[in-house]
Design an enzyme around this catalytic site. Structure first.
Site, PDB file in Angstrom:
ATOM      1  N   SER A 138       0.903  -1.159  -0.127  1.00  0.00           N
ATOM      2  CA  SER A 138       0.007   0.092   0.160  1.00  0.00           C
ATOM      3  C   SER A 138       1.034   1.333   0.143  1.00  0.00           C
ATOM      4  O   SER A 138       1.973   1.429   0.554  1.00  0.00           O
ATOM      5  CB  SER A 138      -0.838  -0.067   1.294  1.00  0.00           C
ATOM      6  N   GLU A 140       0.213   3.738   1.691  1.00  0.00           N
ATOM      7  CA  GLU A 140       0.124   3.987   2.981  1.00  0.00           C
ATOM      8  C   GLU A 140       1.315   3.682   3.683  1.00  0.00           C
ATOM      9  O   GLU A 140       1.726   4.490   4.730  1.00  0.00           O
ATOM     10  CB  GLU A 140      -1.106   3.187   3.808  1.00  0.00           C
ATOM     11  N   TYR A 162      -1.704  -0.034  10.804  1.00  0.00           N
ATOM     12  CA  TYR A 162      -2.236  -0.559   9.368  1.00  0.00           C
ATOM     13  C   TYR A 162      -0.924  -0.702   8.350  1.00  0.00           C
ATOM     14  O   TYR A 162      -0.547  -1.834   8.054  1.00  0.00           O
ATOM     15  CB  TYR A 162      -3.353  -0.037   8.787  1.00  0.00           C
TER      16      TYR A 162
HETATM   17  P1  NAP Z   1     -11.770  -4.355   1.578  1.00  0.00           P
HETATM   18  O1  NAP Z   1     -12.615  -4.066   0.507  1.00  0.00           O
HETATM   19  O2  NAP Z   1     -11.661  -3.841   2.817  1.00  0.00           O
HETATM   20  O3  NAP Z   1     -11.846  -5.973   1.621  1.00  0.00           O
HETATM   21  C1  NAP Z   1     -10.896  -6.564   2.656  1.00  0.00           C
HETATM   22  C2  NAP Z   1     -11.240  -7.917   2.346  1.00  0.00           C
HETATM   23  O4  NAP Z   1     -10.517  -8.907   3.420  1.00  0.00           O
HETATM   24  C3  NAP Z   1     -12.647  -8.366   2.474  1.00  0.00           C
HETATM   25  O5  NAP Z   1     -12.995  -9.552   1.502  1.00  0.00           O
HETATM   26  C4  NAP Z   1     -12.748  -9.277   3.887  1.00  0.00           C
HETATM   27  O6  NAP Z   1     -13.465 -10.171   4.215  1.00  0.00           O
HETATM   28  C5  NAP Z   1     -11.292  -9.819   4.083  1.00  0.00           C
HETATM   29  N1  NAP Z   1     -10.693 -10.028   5.442  1.00  0.00           N
HETATM   30  C6  NAP Z   1     -10.555  -9.360   6.485  1.00  0.00           C
HETATM   31  N2  NAP Z   1     -10.095  -9.803   7.482  1.00  0.00           N
HETATM   32  C7  NAP Z   1      -9.725 -11.224   7.037  1.00  0.00           C
HETATM   33  C8  NAP Z   1      -9.054 -12.323   7.629  1.00  0.00           C
HETATM   34  N3  NAP Z   1      -8.787 -12.448   8.798  1.00  0.00           N
HETATM   35  N4  NAP Z   1      -9.123 -13.406   6.791  1.00  0.00           N
HETATM   36  C9  NAP Z   1      -9.596 -13.666   5.615  1.00  0.00           C
HETATM   37  N5  NAP Z   1     -10.097 -12.376   4.992  1.00  0.00           N
HETATM   38  C10 NAP Z   1     -10.067 -11.215   5.623  1.00  0.00           C
HETATM   39  O7  NAP Z   1     -10.341  -3.934   0.850  1.00  0.00           O
HETATM   40  P2  NAP Z   1      -9.934  -3.491  -0.511  1.00  0.00           P
HETATM   41  O8  NAP Z   1     -10.032  -2.148  -0.943  1.00  0.00           O
HETATM   42  O9  NAP Z   1     -10.732  -4.390  -1.653  1.00  0.00           O
HETATM   43  O10 NAP Z   1      -8.325  -3.750  -0.585  1.00  0.00           O
HETATM   44  C11 NAP Z   1      -7.820  -5.002  -1.047  1.00  0.00           C
HETATM   45  C12 NAP Z   1      -6.589  -5.164  -0.407  1.00  0.00           C
HETATM   46  O11 NAP Z   1      -5.624  -4.138  -0.905  1.00  0.00           O
HETATM   47  C13 NAP Z   1      -6.229  -5.187   0.938  1.00  0.00           C
HETATM   48  O12 NAP Z   1      -5.144  -5.905   1.517  1.00  0.00           O
HETATM   49  C14 NAP Z   1      -5.828  -3.571   1.248  1.00  0.00           C
HETATM   50  O13 NAP Z   1      -5.190  -3.357   2.407  1.00  0.00           O
HETATM   51  C15 NAP Z   1      -4.909  -3.255   0.017  1.00  0.00           C
HETATM   52  N6  NAP Z   1      -4.903  -2.174  -0.447  1.00  0.00           N
HETATM   53  C16 NAP Z   1      -6.282  -1.414  -0.899  1.00  0.00           C
HETATM   54  C17 NAP Z   1      -6.094  -0.124  -1.504  1.00  0.00           C
HETATM   55  C18 NAP Z   1      -7.453   0.741  -1.779  1.00  0.00           C
HETATM   56  O14 NAP Z   1      -7.024   2.048  -1.816  1.00  0.00           O
HETATM   57  N7  NAP Z   1      -8.506  -0.095  -1.946  1.00  0.00           N
HETATM   58  C19 NAP Z   1      -4.787   0.539  -1.544  1.00  0.00           C
HETATM   59  C20 NAP Z   1      -3.523  -0.234  -1.477  1.00  0.00           C
HETATM   60  C21 NAP Z   1      -3.820  -1.591  -0.892  1.00  0.00           C
HETATM   61  P3  NAP Z   1     -15.054  -9.765   4.897  1.00  0.00           P
HETATM   62  O15 NAP Z   1     -15.927  -9.453   3.363  1.00  0.00           O
HETATM   63  O16 NAP Z   1     -15.609 -10.867   5.402  1.00  0.00           O
HETATM   64  O17 NAP Z   1     -14.849  -8.851   5.969  1.00  0.00           O
HETATM   65  O1  G4F Z   2     -10.761   6.900   2.595  1.00  0.00           O
HETATM   66  P1  G4F Z   2      -9.674   6.757   3.677  1.00  0.00           P
HETATM   67  O2  G4F Z   2     -10.020   6.201   4.866  1.00  0.00           O
HETATM   68  O3  G4F Z   2      -8.154   5.968   3.148  1.00  0.00           O
HETATM   69  P2  G4F Z   2      -6.756   5.882   3.540  1.00  0.00           P
HETATM   70  O4  G4F Z   2      -6.725   6.319   4.986  1.00  0.00           O
HETATM   71  O5  G4F Z   2      -5.846   6.959   2.580  1.00  0.00           O
HETATM   72  O6  G4F Z   2      -6.487   4.422   3.223  1.00  0.00           O
HETATM   73  C1  G4F Z   2      -7.060   3.815   2.274  1.00  0.00           C
HETATM   74  O7  G4F Z   2      -6.012   3.934   1.137  1.00  0.00           O
HETATM   75  C2  G4F Z   2      -4.664   2.929   1.399  1.00  0.00           C
HETATM   76  C3  G4F Z   2      -3.788   3.344   0.111  1.00  0.00           C
HETATM   77  O8  G4F Z   2      -3.118   4.597   0.346  1.00  0.00           O
HETATM   78  C4  G4F Z   2      -5.114   1.675   1.638  1.00  0.00           C
HETATM   79  F1  G4F Z   2      -3.854   1.017   1.964  1.00  0.00           F
HETATM   80  C5  G4F Z   2      -5.958   1.550   2.856  1.00  0.00           C
HETATM   81  O9  G4F Z   2      -6.318   0.009   2.982  1.00  0.00           O
HETATM   82  C6  G4F Z   2      -7.566   2.254   2.339  1.00  0.00           C
HETATM   83  O10 G4F Z   2      -7.810   1.595   1.354  1.00  0.00           O
HETATM   84  O11 G4F Z   2      -8.997   8.305   4.054  1.00  0.00           O
HETATM   85  C7  G4F Z   2      -8.432   9.226   3.221  1.00  0.00           C
HETATM   86  C8  G4F Z   2      -8.049  10.400   3.754  1.00  0.00           C
HETATM   87  C9  G4F Z   2      -7.441  10.287   5.072  1.00  0.00           C
HETATM   88  O12 G4F Z   2      -6.359  11.494   5.220  1.00  0.00           O
HETATM   89  C10 G4F Z   2      -8.439  10.674   6.140  1.00  0.00           C
HETATM   90  O13 G4F Z   2      -7.965  11.256   7.468  1.00  0.00           O
HETATM   91  O14 G4F Z   2      -9.440  10.986   4.068  1.00  0.00           O
HETATM   92  C11 G4F Z   2      -9.387  11.513   5.448  1.00  0.00           C
HETATM   93  N1  G4F Z   2     -10.661  11.568   6.068  1.00  0.00           N
HETATM   94  C12 G4F Z   2     -11.284  12.927   6.445  1.00  0.00           C
HETATM   95  N2  G4F Z   2     -12.528  12.455   6.922  1.00  0.00           N
HETATM   96  C13 G4F Z   2     -11.512  10.657   6.311  1.00  0.00           C
HETATM   97  C14 G4F Z   2     -12.519  11.146   6.885  1.00  0.00           C
HETATM   98  N3  G4F Z   2     -11.299   9.192   6.313  1.00  0.00           N
HETATM   99  C15 G4F Z   2     -12.309   8.416   6.478  1.00  0.00           C
HETATM  100  N4  G4F Z   2     -12.428   7.302   6.205  1.00  0.00           N
HETATM  101  N5  G4F Z   2     -13.615   9.063   7.108  1.00  0.00           N
HETATM  102  C16 G4F Z   2     -13.905  10.445   7.158  1.00  0.00           C
HETATM  103  O15 G4F Z   2     -14.803  10.708   7.882  1.00  0.00           O
END
Ligand code: NAP
Ligand code: G4F
Length: 352
Positions: A138, A140, A162
């Protein structure tokens, strides 16, 4: 000559990325095996449209109960599925929540990746079958950024439990690649969103609110820090990059991003104005959404992925905002219709 059907094993298949990846792999002819957690209620909404009854003779999508916190289930599934490709997308993926649940987050994200890597290593050794492994790293991990834009060589500086857990998963993947001849790659993905994004991540929280406010179902949306900036892309584009990484002769790590960054405030402006509203009338502050340590700015340089994988994003921020707001306006319209119908039914019943 008959070609062997490729089998992919996907953790996190019920999540945003897992659902897009499963669709993509099915479209490429894969047999897709997903890990799902046992739950007392259904958690498979995002994959309902592609779910196939595994008892059907030609079903190419199968779901298996298991958990990243349970090594036995992972080892058993490696032997049962015999995958050619493993995508580790499962995680407690919410950054704010990771401050409340650091130990659980580390267990699923860091130890979960290690458990899966080790199950893959063991299976590869026992069976002699090469397995390709993808780790969902990520942006992050760049946290308090050491340079801008961030690329593969930029040092990491994690700012949340995280991100610390993702660091361990990332380096464990590199270590298994170097130690055990595992074809293991990390995709360092910047934020990617879609209409399937979880509703507590900021973009979806905003677009859901826009739809509901427009339909008169909600008055305001409460947010935390509006100044942080993110490089937001479309999840459908990003899962393609995951697959591309595993098609390379050599494993490697790649940044996947759009190369543009916007503040949360700018995202609000764009989303509300797409619905003909002014965000200043509807966005309110709530300190509960602040984080103990924030990531102020993320901006990725994906030149390596462009050059080596031939990957490029297809959706810009305008397209992404429009896609999400349009989807959530429709969802709010349906919600309103149901609410009004419920009200009408209730009224009729009281007159009957
Ligand atoms: P998400 O929508 O939160 O999905 C997370 C998935 O992980 C869900 O299917 C959840 O299952 C499963 N999970 C959680 N705990 C588990 C466990 N203990 N054992 C098995 N499965 C488990 O996340 P996403 O946005 O699709 O992201 C996919 C991956 O990319 C994650 O690893 C995230 O950290 C990483 N990532 C995301 C972003 C982003 O911007 N979206 C960016 C960089 C990296 P349930 O449905 O049962 O909860
Ligand atoms: O949407 P966010 O919660 O995403 P964040 O923290 O960037 O993390 C996501 O992206 C990562 C990749 O860089 C992934 F690895 C991670 O799993 C996840 O998918 O927050 C984005 C920004 C932050 O700066 C947060 O402080 O939005 C700001 N924010 C402001 N108000 C908020 C809120 N975030 C959330 N979730 N909820 C609020 O009310």
């Amino acid at each position: 000559m008959t070609s062997v059907t490729r089998r992919a094993f996907v953790t996190g298949i019920t999540g945003q990325d897992g659902s897009y990846l499963a669709e993509f792999l099915l479209s490429k002819g894969y047999e897709v095996h997903g890990l799902i957690r046992r739950s007392s209620s259904f958690n498979t909404q995002r994959i309902e449209s592609i779910y196939q009854d595994p008892h059907l003779p030609h079903a190419r999508m199968k779901l298996h109960f298991g958990d990243l916190c349970d090594s036995n289930s992972l080892s058993d599934l490696m032997r049962k599925v015999r995958p050619h490709e493993v995508y580790n997308l499962g995680a407690q993926s919410h950054v704010r929540v990771s401050f409340d649940m650091p130990i659980y987050t580390a267990d699923t994200v860091a130890m979960g990746a290690l458990r899966l890597l080790d199950a893959v290593r063991e299976f590869q050794q026992e069976s002699g079958q090469q397995v390709r492994f993808y780790q969902a790293s990520s942006s992050e991990q760049y946290g308090k950024v050491m340079e801008t834009p961030q690329k593969e060589t930029t040092p990491f500086y994690p700012r949340s439990p995280y991100a610390c857990a993702k660091m361990m998963a990332h380096w464990a993947t590199v270590n298994y690649r170097e130690s055990y001849n595992l074809h293991a790659s990390c995709g360092i993905l910047f934020n990617h969103e879609s209409p399937r994004r979880g509703e507590t991540f900021v973009t979806r929280k905003i677009t859901r609110a826009v739809g509901r406010i427009k339909m008169g179902l909600q008055d305001k949306v409460f947010l935390g820090n509006l100044d942080s900036k993110r490089d937001w892309g479309f999840a459908g584009d990003y899962v393609k990059a995951m697959w591309m990484m595993l098609q390379q002769d050599k494993p490697d790590d790649y940044v996947i991003s759009t190369g543009k960054t916007y503040s949360v405030r700018e995202f609000c402006e764009m989303a509300f104005s797409h619905a003909g509203l002014d965000h200043k009338d509807f966005v309110a502050f709530d300190a509960r959404y602040l984080r103990p340590a924030e990531v102020d700015l993320l901006l990725g340089d994906c030149s390596k992925a462009k050059a080596k994988l031939g990957w490029e994003p297809t959706t810009d921020i305008k397209g992404l905002v429009a896609m999400m707001v349009d989807h959530d306006m429709e969802a709010a319209r349906r919600e309103k219709t149901l609410r009004d119908a419920g009200h009408a039914v209730h009224n009729r019943a009281s007159h009957d």
